[in-house]
Design a protein around this motif. Structure first.
Motif, PDB file in Angstrom:
ATOM      1  N   ALA A 130       0.826  -1.211   0.000  1.00 58.42           N
ATOM      2  CA  ALA A 130       0.000   0.000   0.000  1.00 58.42           C
ATOM      3  C   ALA A 130       0.859   1.259   0.000  1.00 58.42           C
ATOM      4  CB  ALA A 130      -0.931  -0.001   1.210  1.00 58.42           C
ATOM      5  N   THR A 131       1.942   1.262   0.762  1.00 58.65           N
ATOM      6  CA  THR A 131       2.792   2.450   0.840  1.00 58.65           C
ATOM      7  C   THR A 131       3.534   2.678  -0.473  1.00 58.65           C
ATOM      8  OG1 THR A 131       3.070   2.023   3.208  1.00 58.65           O
ATOM      9  CG2 THR A 131       4.559   3.598   2.206  1.00 58.65           C
ATOM     10  N   ALA A 132       4.055   1.603  -1.072  1.00 60.90           N
ATOM     11  CA  ALA A 132       4.728   1.740  -2.368  1.00 60.90           C
ATOM     12  C   ALA A 132       3.759   2.239  -3.427  1.00 60.90           C
ATOM     13  CB  ALA A 132       5.336   0.401  -2.786  1.00 60.90           C
ATOM     14  N   ASN A 133       2.556   1.692  -3.425  1.00 57.72           N
ATOM     15  CA  ASN A 133       1.556   2.126  -4.393  1.00 57.72           C
ATOM     16  C   ASN A 133       1.150   3.579  -4.162  1.00 57.72           C
ATOM     17  OD1 ASN A 133      -1.803   2.181  -4.829  1.00 57.72           O
ATOM     18  ND2 ASN A 133      -0.569   1.481  -6.550  1.00 57.72           N
ATOM     19  N   GLY A 134       1.116   4.002  -2.901  1.00 57.24           N
ATOM     20  CA  GLY A 134       0.754   5.383  -2.606  1.00 57.24           C
ATOM     21  C   GLY A 134       1.739   6.376  -3.193  1.00 57.24           C
ATOM     22  N   VAL A 135       3.034   6.066  -3.097  1.00 61.51           N
ATOM     23  CA  VAL A 135       4.048   6.950  -3.682  1.00 61.51           C
ATOM     24  C   VAL A 135       3.923   6.970  -5.203  1.00 61.51           C
ATOM     25  CG1 VAL A 135       6.522   7.350  -3.972  1.00 61.51           C
ATOM     26  CG2 VAL A 135       5.637   6.615  -1.752  1.00 61.51           C
ATOM     27  N   MET A 136       3.742   5.798  -5.805  1.00 59.98           N
ATOM     28  CA  MET A 136       3.672   5.713  -7.264  1.00 59.98           C
ATOM     29  C   MET A 136       2.334   6.196  -7.809  1.00 59.98           C
ATOM     30  SD  MET A 136       6.586   4.661  -8.262  1.00 59.98           S
ATOM     31  CE  MET A 136       6.204   4.231  -9.956  1.00 59.98           C
ATOM     32  N   VAL A 166      12.603   5.416  -2.294  1.00 64.11           N
ATOM     33  CA  VAL A 166      13.784   4.858  -1.622  1.00 64.11           C
ATOM     34  C   VAL A 166      13.466   4.585  -0.155  1.00 64.11           C
ATOM     35  CG1 VAL A 166      16.139   5.364  -0.853  1.00 64.11           C
ATOM     36  CG2 VAL A 166      15.446   5.897  -3.196  1.00 64.11           C
ATOM     37  N   ALA A 167      12.716   5.499   0.457  1.00 70.00           N
ATOM     38  CA  ALA A 167      12.315   5.297   1.852  1.00 70.00           C
ATOM     39  C   ALA A 167      11.451   4.045   1.999  1.00 70.00           C
ATOM     40  CB  ALA A 167      11.558   6.523   2.362  1.00 70.00           C
ATOM     41  N   VAL A 168      10.602   3.780   1.006  1.00 73.63           N
ATOM     42  CA  VAL A 168       9.776   2.566   1.049  1.00 73.63           C
ATOM     43  C   VAL A 168      10.658   1.327   0.994  1.00 73.63           C
ATOM     44  CG1 VAL A 168       8.011   1.234  -0.148  1.00 73.63           C
ATOM     45  CG2 VAL A 168       7.770   3.708   0.047  1.00 73.63           C
ATOM     46  N   PHE A 169      11.679   1.344   0.131  1.00 69.28           N
ATOM     47  CA  PHE A 169      12.568   0.186   0.044  1.00 69.28           C
ATOM     48  C   PHE A 169      13.386   0.011   1.324  1.00 69.28           C
ATOM     49  CE2 PHE A 169      12.027   0.847  -4.625  1.00 69.28           C
ATOM     50  CZ  PHE A 169      11.506  -0.412  -4.906  1.00 69.28           C
ATOM     51  N   LEU A 170      13.794   1.104   1.930  1.00 68.12           N
ATOM     52  CA  LEU A 170      14.488   1.004   3.225  1.00 68.12           C
ATOM     53  C   LEU A 170      13.557   0.444   4.292  1.00 68.12           C
ATOM     54  CD1 LEU A 170      16.530   4.347   3.295  1.00 68.12           C
ATOM     55  CD2 LEU A 170      17.406   2.020   2.999  1.00 68.12           C
ATOM     56  N   LEU A 171      12.302   0.899   4.263  1.00 67.06           N
ATOM     57  CA  LEU A 171      11.308   0.360   5.194  1.00 67.06           C
ATOM     58  C   LEU A 171      11.135  -1.136   4.972  1.00 67.06           C
ATOM     59  CD1 LEU A 171       8.938   0.536   7.215  1.00 67.06           C
ATOM     60  CD2 LEU A 171       7.480   1.185   5.286  1.00 67.06           C
ATOM     61  N   ALA A 172      11.041  -1.536   3.709  1.00 61.51           N
ATOM     62  CA  ALA A 172      10.886  -2.961   3.390  1.00 61.51           C
ATOM     63  C   ALA A 172      12.082  -3.758   3.898  1.00 61.51           C
ATOM     64  CB  ALA A 172      10.718  -3.142   1.880  1.00 61.51           C
TER      65      ALA A 172
END
Length: 496
Positions: free
Chosen positions: A144-150, A186-192
């Motif tokens: 959901a967070t990745a999709n929100g950014v994109m 990038v923040a999403v990938f760090l979170l992941a």
């Protein structure tokens, strides 16, 4: 009074669903109906609901036929190569799996539709999360967070709404925001990565070698009182044998081990105790290479049809509900020419269709009452009027901060067409341009995609079999943090 009641209604809704005192569908219907009576507009409840249903009917239609279309594509095997590719990358390592979730969700989000993103992401990764006992709310939260950014791509919705509301060019809004949005991704990938490390610590590292077996590794047991994320399930090891997944064998430290057979295995503990653990009935149904619904001879037709559908969606040649309606009808007819097979495929996906469309129409009650009674307008005016005059020259920052809670508690239509023009007027009075306000308004989208007013989120939690309250508790803090990262990057780069 309407301002206070509006905030109380939203707070009541969130508290009840997060505490699991009411189901989201019941809360979306009953709470606004009660507050409609409290504000003295009970006689108009029917009109508010019908207006809300009318506004969301195209979205419900789009979701219904999108679920059928992508469900059929999953049935016929279109996404099986994607699943195999992801599994080769993940190698059953929790860190790689969670990062892979973010990567897949981000890539698929380029089509601009959250529902399709969640359907493809969950269909590909749900069996792996289930079999390895990983937390399903990690999957839904990261996706959901990745999709929100994109979701901020010009054809995704928010950017187009901001451009329309302020009479600007969508490209002028989006292109300068790319560095800030990239920082958010990038923040999403760090979170992941961080969440994957936490899952690895809880479950242990599991790797695959060329023979399809895992070396011995130690698995730490959770400390007393340590919380286990919802959906994680128990157990520290599993022997996985399926069509797509290579055989995985795990042995825990000090001679303790556990295996779980594909159809109903036996768990063996170091003490000699034996217990039967049946596999969940829904594991790996979508990945069976021998399922009768596969249509390998039609693979390239289905791939071409899907690409064409997505291209037409991006070009906005026809309304999205019409595109999915035509696509679903064509996919069913070509892949399953016999009437009985078509009915079977529709029936197979009927539960998801009913759950999601039901949620959409329930949300229509909430948005209809919130808008019809004037609560949204009063809440917005109260927030804008509360901005100190000293912050006038910093309306870009103010808009970015306000976009985080407002896009969560309101629909994008309500925010971009009702609030953003007011913020733009306030900014113009202090020399802040409309473009800066429009860019700042995109900041909150990472959190918006987990809003109870977003129909796509019900596709996500429904297919992942996660309680909406669990998803909300887990995701909100991380999504809000991601939005703040986007805002900080926008300020740092001089975009906002």
């Amino acid at each position: 009074m309407l301002t206070i009641l509006g905030f109380v209604m939203i707070a009541t809704f969130l508290v009840l669903i997060m505490m699991k005192k009411m189901s989201p569908m019941a809360a979306l219907i009953l709470i606004p109906a009660l507050f409609c009576v409290l504000v003295g507009k009970g006689a108009h409840l029917g009109a508010y609901v019908l207006k809300g249903v009318g506004d969301l009917a195209p979205t419900a239609a789009m979701l219904m036929f999108a679920i059928i279309y992508f469900g059929v594509m999953i049935d016929v095997g279109l996404f099986d190569p994607v699943v195999r590719g992801i599994l080769r990358f993940c190698k059953a390592d929790p860190v790689r799996i969670v990062v892979g979730t973010a990567l897949l969700a981000a890539i698929v989000s380029l089509d601009g539709d959250g529902s399709t993103t969640f359907m493809i992401t969950v269909s590909a990764l749900y069996p792996l999360y289930r079999r390895l006992k990983m937390s399903l709310v990690v999957m839904t939260g990261v996706a959901a967070t990745a999709n929100g950014v994109m979701n901020t791509v010009p054809w995704g919705g928010p950017t187009a709404r901001a451009a329309t509301a302020l009479k600007l060019d969508a490209g002028d809004i989006f292109v300068p925001m790319v560095p800030a949005l990239a920082t958010g991704l990038v923040a999403v990938f760090l979170l992941a990565y961080v969440l994957g490390r936490r899952e690895r610590k809880r479950l242990g590292l599991l790797t695959l070698d060329g023979a399809g077996t895992a070396p011995e590794r130690a698995v730490p047991e959770p400390a007393a009182g340590e919380p286990v994320l919802a959906g994680a399930g128990g157990g520290f090891g599993a022997r996985v044998r399926t069509s797509v997944f290579r055989t995985v064998s795990i042995r825990t430290g000090k001679g303790r081990g556990a295996t779980a057979g594909g159809g109903g295995g036996t768990a063996h503990a170091g003490t000699g105790a034996t217990a039967t653990e049946p596999a969940p009935a829904d594991d790996f149904q979508g990945l069976d290479p021998h399922r009768p619904t596969l249509r390998p001879r039609l693979y390239w037709f289905n791939a071409a049809l899907t690409v064409a559908l997505l291209v037409l969606l991006v070009l906005q040649t026809l309304p999205i509900p019409v595109l999915f309606l035509l696509g679903a009808a064509l996919a069913l007819t070509v892949n399953f020419p016999h009437m009985a097979d078509q009915k079977a495929r529709i029936a197979a996906h009927a539960e998801n269709v009913l759950n999601v469309s039901g949620m959409v129409f329930a949300a229509a009650v909430f948005t209809g009452v919130l808008t019809g009674t004037g609560m949204v307008e009063h809440m917005a005016r109260w927030l804008v009027d509360g901005i100190p005059d000293g912050l006038g020259p910093h309306m870009g920052l103010v808009t970015g901060v306000l976009s985080i809670p407002l896009t969560y508690f309101m629909s994008n239509d309500g925010f971009y067409f009702g609030i953003v023009p007011i913020l733009a007027e306030a900014g113009a009075a202090h020399g802040v341009g409309a473009l800066e306000i429009a860019r700042a308004s995109l900041v909150g989208q990472a959190l918006h995609m987990s809003s109870p007013l977003v129909p796509a989120v019900y596709v996500l939690v429904g297919m992942a079999k996660v309680e909406f309250g669990d998803h909300t508790r887990f995701t909100v803090k991380w999504a809000a943090l991601t939005s703040l990262v986007v805002l900080a990057a926008g300020l740092l780069y001089g975009i906002i």
